[in-house]
Design a protein around this motif. Structure first.
Motif, mmCIF file in Angstrom:
data_model
loop_
_atom_site.group_PDB
_atom_site.id
_atom_site.type_symbol
_atom_site.label_atom_id
_atom_site.label_comp_id
_atom_site.label_asym_id
_atom_site.label_seq_id
_atom_site.Cartn_x
_atom_site.Cartn_y
_atom_site.Cartn_z
ATOM 1 N N PHE A 167 6.966 15.494 25.329
ATOM 2 C CA PHE A 167 5.782 15.050 23.985
ATOM 3 C C PHE A 167 6.634 14.063 23.259
ATOM 4 C CE2 PHE A 167 4.742 15.928 19.675
ATOM 5 C CZ PHE A 167 3.213 15.964 19.715
ATOM 6 N N THR A 168 6.064 12.894 22.923
ATOM 7 C CA THR A 168 6.509 11.754 21.840
ATOM 8 C C THR A 168 6.046 11.948 20.555
ATOM 9 O OG1 THR A 168 6.836 10.529 23.844
ATOM 10 C CG2 THR A 168 7.035 9.413 21.842
ATOM 11 N N ILE A 169 6.665 12.199 19.577
ATOM 12 C CA ILE A 169 6.280 12.506 18.274
ATOM 13 C C ILE A 169 5.716 11.093 17.660
ATOM 14 C CG2 ILE A 169 6.864 13.356 16.078
ATOM 15 C CD1 ILE A 169 9.016 15.038 17.577
ATOM 16 N N SER A 170 4.620 11.194 17.018
ATOM 17 C CA SER A 170 4.363 9.939 16.388
ATOM 18 C C SER A 170 3.408 10.632 15.090
ATOM 19 C CB SER A 170 3.389 9.047 17.129
ATOM 20 O OG SER A 170 2.282 9.729 17.391
ATOM 21 N N LYS A 171 3.201 9.544 14.128
ATOM 22 C CA LYS A 171 2.429 9.900 13.034
ATOM 23 C C LYS A 171 1.126 10.525 13.289
ATOM 24 C CE LYS A 171 1.043 8.142 8.304
ATOM 25 N NZ LYS A 171 1.408 6.768 7.657
ATOM 26 N N GLN A 172 0.454 9.983 14.350
ATOM 27 C CA GLN A 172 -0.863 10.471 14.665
ATOM 28 C C GLN A 172 -0.911 11.983 15.378
ATOM 29 O OE1 GLN A 172 -3.352 7.363 17.121
ATOM 30 N NE2 GLN A 172 -1.365 6.537 17.393
ATOM 31 N N ASN A 173 0.143 12.281 16.086
ATOM 32 C CA ASN A 173 -0.019 13.467 16.736
ATOM 33 C C ASN A 173 0.850 14.630 16.462
ATOM 34 O OD1 ASN A 173 2.600 12.874 17.816
ATOM 35 N ND2 ASN A 173 2.006 12.655 19.867
ATOM 36 N N ILE A 174 1.492 14.517 15.079
ATOM 37 C CA ILE A 174 2.631 15.526 14.819
ATOM 38 C C ILE A 174 1.961 17.005 14.890
ATOM 39 C CG2 ILE A 174 2.240 14.868 12.482
ATOM 40 C CD1 ILE A 174 5.413 16.182 14.199
ATOM 41 N N LEU A 175 0.784 17.269 14.314
ATOM 42 C CA LEU A 175 0.357 18.589 14.546
ATOM 43 C C LEU A 175 -0.109 19.045 15.671
ATOM 44 C CD1 LEU A 175 -2.503 18.143 11.409
ATOM 45 C CD2 LEU A 175 -0.455 19.695 11.504
ATOM 46 N N HIS A 176 0.044 18.188 16.774
ATOM 47 C CA HIS A 176 -0.220 18.763 18.271
ATOM 48 C C HIS A 176 1.128 19.348 19.077
ATOM 49 C CE1 HIS A 176 -4.363 17.592 19.193
ATOM 50 N NE2 HIS A 176 -4.415 17.276 17.905
ATOM 51 N N MET A 177 2.323 18.833 18.320
ATOM 52 C CA MET A 177 3.414 19.274 18.734
ATOM 53 C C MET A 177 3.719 20.818 19.296
ATOM 54 S SD MET A 177 7.244 18.680 17.161
ATOM 55 C CE MET A 177 8.584 19.742 17.561
#
Length: 328
Positions: A152-162
């Motif tokens: 999983f690569t963290i970005s501003k868009q997907n942080i809630l999906h971590m």
């Protein structure tokens, strides 16, 4: 100049061809880039303990089976993991069946950057999430692989999906790894990433994963919690937790044959087309690259470079694990 010990960890970008369209990487925009000949990989040092076969998309190399076999023969102690977007399910299944005949311990890391449409949006391929998760299941159930992980690569868009992707990894019975989208002048197609995930959401997401990983009794998962906690602090402060071993214990090799200290330190140490690896590693160019790493003080915290740093600080890491195992 003193002789430098040969490295133990590396990332090999074996091709820059890619069938993704990721928002945090522009490698897919590169056209007609070369691919290092198989013979050149025989020059790699036998001291390697960890090899990440990366890209681009490694499975787009028709000779990927022979490439991994050569890596295993050249670096017999190395744990080899192939990083893939998982879109070529049938091809990956076929190639991994062949690879496992030569390297039974080989692993595969499949990029999952969110659930459903979130992953598809970040990776730029409609239906990509379904393809990637199908590949995980096929490799586990049909090929019989155990050495699998979701990356999983963290970005501003997907942080809630971590946390959601972490839960998916537990559901699928595979490992979970983390990275933070970062910039590079020469890797990621030179993409400059400006990511600032909400720090409060970031903390909640990291704490969830760290608590879950510390709950078990597997030391490897504990070590990953130290990396995860340090990655959170890196995202918050921009400071790495431990001194970098880039260009000392670790290197990055691109498809042109160029050796770099890491995927973000823009200093060429040498080229495999021109010299053998030991000559490169102990060359004036390599020492100049290491000096540039030291002088730039460019903080970076990726699992590839952090792994060697963690190995060099076992007591510091062990003490953090001991304290947090019971605290959290």
């Amino acid at each position: 100049m003193n002789k430098v010990n040969l490295p133990i960890d590396c990332v090999l970008a074996v091709t820059y061809r890619c069938n993704s369209r990721c928002t945090m990487c522009d490698i897919w925009k590169l056209k007609d880039t070369p691919e290092l000949e198989l013979e050149q990989y025989k020059k790699l040092p036998p001291t390697l303990c960890d090899i990440n076969v990366s890209g681009g998309e490694p499975f787009l190399r028709q000779d990927i089976v022979d490439l991994v076999r050569i890596l295993h023969e050249t670096c017999p102690k190395a744990r080899t993991v192939i990083s893939t977007n998982g879109y070529l399910t049938d091809l990956i299944k076929e190639k991994m069946r062949e690879i496992l005949k030569y390297v039974p311990t080989a692993g595969v890391g499949i990029s999952i950057d969110g659930i459903g449409e979130m992953h598809d949006k970040i990776r730029g391929i409609p239906g990509g999430f379904n393809l990637a998760t199908k590949t995980v299941k096929v490799l586990r159930e049909e090929v019989g692989m155990n050495n699998l992980r979701l990356a999983f690569t963290i970005s501003k868009q997907n942080i809630l999906h971590m946390s959601k992707v972490y839960d998916l990894s537990r559901e699928l019975g595979v490992q979970f790894t983390l990275a933070l989208a970062q910039s590079s002048e020469f890797f990621f197609g030179g993409k400059q990433v400006q990511e600032s995930p909400d720090i409060n959401i970031l903390k909640e997401q990291f704490n969830y994963v760290i608590r879950q990983e510390l709950h078990g009794w597997q030391p490897k998962r504990w070590a990953r919690t130290y990396f995860a906690d340090s990655l959170y602090n890196f995202a918050k402060t921009g400071k790495q937790a431990l001194p970098s071993r880039a260009g000392t214990d670790f290197f990055f090799l691109d498809p042109f044959g160029k050796v770099y200290p890491s995927v973000v330190h823009n200093a060429v140490m040498g080229n495999l087309h021109e010299k053998n690896f030991e000559e490169i590693w102990n060359s004036p160019e390599a020492e100049a690259a290491r000096a540039k790493v030291r002088e730039a003080k460019q903080d970076v915290w990726m699992i590839c470079t952090a792994r060697t740093a963690i190995k060099n600080h076992p007591f510091r890491v062990g003490w953090w694990i001991f304290r947090n195992k019971f605290k959290r």
